[in-house]
Scaffold this motif. Sequence first.
Motif, PDB file in Angstrom:
ATOM      1  N   UNK A 172       0.790  -1.162   0.029  1.00  0.00           N
ATOM      2  CA  UNK A 172       0.139  -0.048  -0.043  1.00  0.00           C
ATOM      3  C   UNK A 172       0.970   1.418   0.003  1.00  0.00           C
ATOM      4  N   UNK A 173       0.521   2.193  -0.878  1.00  0.00           N
ATOM      5  CA  UNK A 173       1.178   3.547  -0.654  1.00  0.00           C
ATOM      6  C   UNK A 173       2.823   3.379  -1.021  1.00  0.00           C
ATOM      7  N   UNK A 174       3.329   2.452  -1.862  1.00  0.00           N
ATOM      8  CA  UNK A 174       4.393   2.367  -2.144  1.00  0.00           C
ATOM      9  C   UNK A 174       5.393   1.580  -0.943  1.00  0.00           C
ATOM     10  N   UNK A 175       4.591   0.947   0.040  1.00  0.00           N
ATOM     11  CA  UNK A 175       5.307   0.347   1.359  1.00  0.00           C
ATOM     12  C   UNK A 175       4.784  -1.115   1.236  1.00  0.00           C
ATOM     13  N   UNK A 176       6.019  -1.916   1.333  1.00  0.00           N
ATOM     14  CA  UNK A 176       5.665  -3.507   1.129  1.00  0.00           C
ATOM     15  C   UNK A 176       5.881  -3.859   2.484  1.00  0.00           C
ATOM     16  N   UNK A 177       5.090  -4.801   3.004  1.00  0.00           N
ATOM     17  CA  UNK A 177       5.166  -5.466   4.433  1.00  0.00           C
ATOM     18  C   UNK A 177       5.411  -6.927   4.028  1.00  0.00           C
ATOM     19  N   UNK A 178       6.156  -7.468   4.522  1.00  0.00           N
ATOM     20  CA  UNK A 178       6.310  -9.169   4.343  1.00  0.00           C
ATOM     21  C   UNK A 178       6.141  -9.910   5.404  1.00  0.00           C
ATOM     22  N   UNK A 179       5.591 -10.954   5.610  1.00  0.00           N
ATOM     23  CA  UNK A 179       5.172 -11.964   6.538  1.00  0.00           C
ATOM     24  C   UNK A 179       6.298 -12.983   6.582  1.00  0.00           C
TER      25      UNK A 179
ATOM     26  N   UNK B 202      -2.031  -6.697   7.689  1.00  0.00           N
ATOM     27  CA  UNK B 202      -2.828  -5.334   7.077  1.00  0.00           C
ATOM     28  C   UNK B 202      -2.369  -4.114   7.576  1.00  0.00           C
ATOM     29  N   UNK B 203      -2.214  -3.159   6.922  1.00  0.00           N
ATOM     30  CA  UNK B 203      -1.770  -1.758   7.276  1.00  0.00           C
ATOM     31  C   UNK B 203      -3.042  -0.899   7.393  1.00  0.00           C
ATOM     32  N   UNK B 204      -3.408  -0.473   8.652  1.00  0.00           N
ATOM     33  CA  UNK B 204      -4.570   0.056   8.559  1.00  0.00           C
ATOM     34  C   UNK B 204      -4.637   1.600   8.291  1.00  0.00           C
ATOM     35  N   UNK B 205      -5.614   2.036   7.283  1.00  0.00           N
ATOM     36  CA  UNK B 205      -5.870   3.462   7.148  1.00  0.00           C
ATOM     37  C   UNK B 205      -7.385   3.729   7.483  1.00  0.00           C
TER      38      UNK B 205
ATOM     39  N   UNK C 106       0.905  -3.791  15.716  1.00  0.00           N
ATOM     40  CA  UNK C 106       2.055  -2.992  15.762  1.00  0.00           C
ATOM     41  C   UNK C 106       2.195  -1.666  15.339  1.00  0.00           C
ATOM     42  N   UNK C 107       2.709  -1.017  16.030  1.00  0.00           N
ATOM     43  CA  UNK C 107       2.615   0.642  15.776  1.00  0.00           C
ATOM     44  C   UNK C 107       3.907   0.794  14.796  1.00  0.00           C
ATOM     45  N   UNK C 108       3.411   1.429  13.538  1.00  0.00           N
ATOM     46  CA  UNK C 108       4.462   1.545  12.410  1.00  0.00           C
ATOM     47  C   UNK C 108       4.480   2.771  12.119  1.00  0.00           C
ATOM     48  N   UNK C 109       4.191   3.629  13.102  1.00  0.00           N
ATOM     49  CA  UNK C 109       4.356   5.104  13.036  1.00  0.00           C
ATOM     50  C   UNK C 109       5.805   5.575  12.487  1.00  0.00           C
TER      51      UNK C 109
END
Length: 407
Positions: A210-217, A257-260, A289-292
């Motif tokens: 999302x938004x040019x950010x990749x999260x890998x599990x 899932x990165x919340x918006x 997880x806080x990803x701020x």
Amino acid sequence: MKRTALLLALAAATACDRNPADPDPDPKPDPNCAQITSPAVLGLGCVPERFTAEVAVGGRYAYTSTWSGGTGRSPGNAIKVWDVAGNVPVLVDSVIVTAATTTGDVQVTDDGRHLVVATERSPGSIVVFSLADPRRPVQISRFSSANTQPGVHTAEVARVNGKLYGFLSIDPASSFAARLVVVDLSDPASPREVLSRQMGEPFIHDVFVRDGILFTALWNAGMTIWDIGGGGRGGSPENPVELGNVRTVGGAVHNIWWLHVGGSRRFAIVGEEQGGTIGSASAGDIHVVDVSDFTRPREVAFYNVPGAGTHNFSVDEASGTLYAAYYNGGVRALNVAGDLSVCDASARAADGRCDLRKAGREVGRALDVPAGGRNFYIWGVQHVGAHVYASDMLNGLWKLDAAAMRR
């Protein structure tokens, strides 16, 4: 939640078991598919001969994959096509996939024009179908390479700077390390590999983009965050740049899932998958997880269901509601709006994390106890509009009333 595979030879009508009838605009319950009575449950489309896996919904139609690994059922080499306009999902097509033992991830592209399916085991691949007629997917390409051979466990399709990519999580093998493979899908008829990178301990199971950010599990290596065009570090899908990593409590990082929600992009939701028994048991918590600060992610909360574990989830971000597939624990709805790191002392665990169940964040559930002579084992969910669609390994595809479930 996911370990799967798929391949399609839809051009050959002999490879397909089709129902030639047009879908009923007001579907009636199949007399051979016993329904249950519940305020949240609208209807069930039965799949008695195979284990149902993932679900993807596009407009009036839903697509479910199938899984191999249990006993007593046919192989997981079929994709089911459903008309979900009415309360009861109606099967309108069933496509048998060649050279696949499991069809796993299934996803409709954001423009609704294509369906992408992952296949396991060897040879691992993704199959791309045209949805010019959404009731009759037609294969237009199949991608496989030396880097996908052990099996494509999951495939996330997402746009980065306007271009469509597939992010493939590849199974490890005895002499082959797990890896992420990225495929350029800007021409769906001619997928092109642009990255293969080893990662995961021992698996890479899934990704979120999302938004040019990749999260890998990355299972026991935790969740890693990458810049692929939106993180300001010069990253791209062809060359991801690592930003940060966190190892959540319990490991086994399965999905993300990165919340918006409500203007906040502070939290990522992480699913943990531990062992289980099909139809009766599972384990694994949801972690917050806080990803701020992408470079310093930290776990702040969790949600636990005693005797059950999460698999996949979907979020209604407009209402701030997360719907989680919980295998034998059914479907759970959580309020994920606001600050998930804040709770009363009575809801705070000894390690400082907030316990979302004790904090009253659970706002609904469905298919969580046996009913109508059926046990439930929910693999995946997708929220669309007023409904939640739940894929049940044992029974097929459920259509749920989201508002009724939250009461």
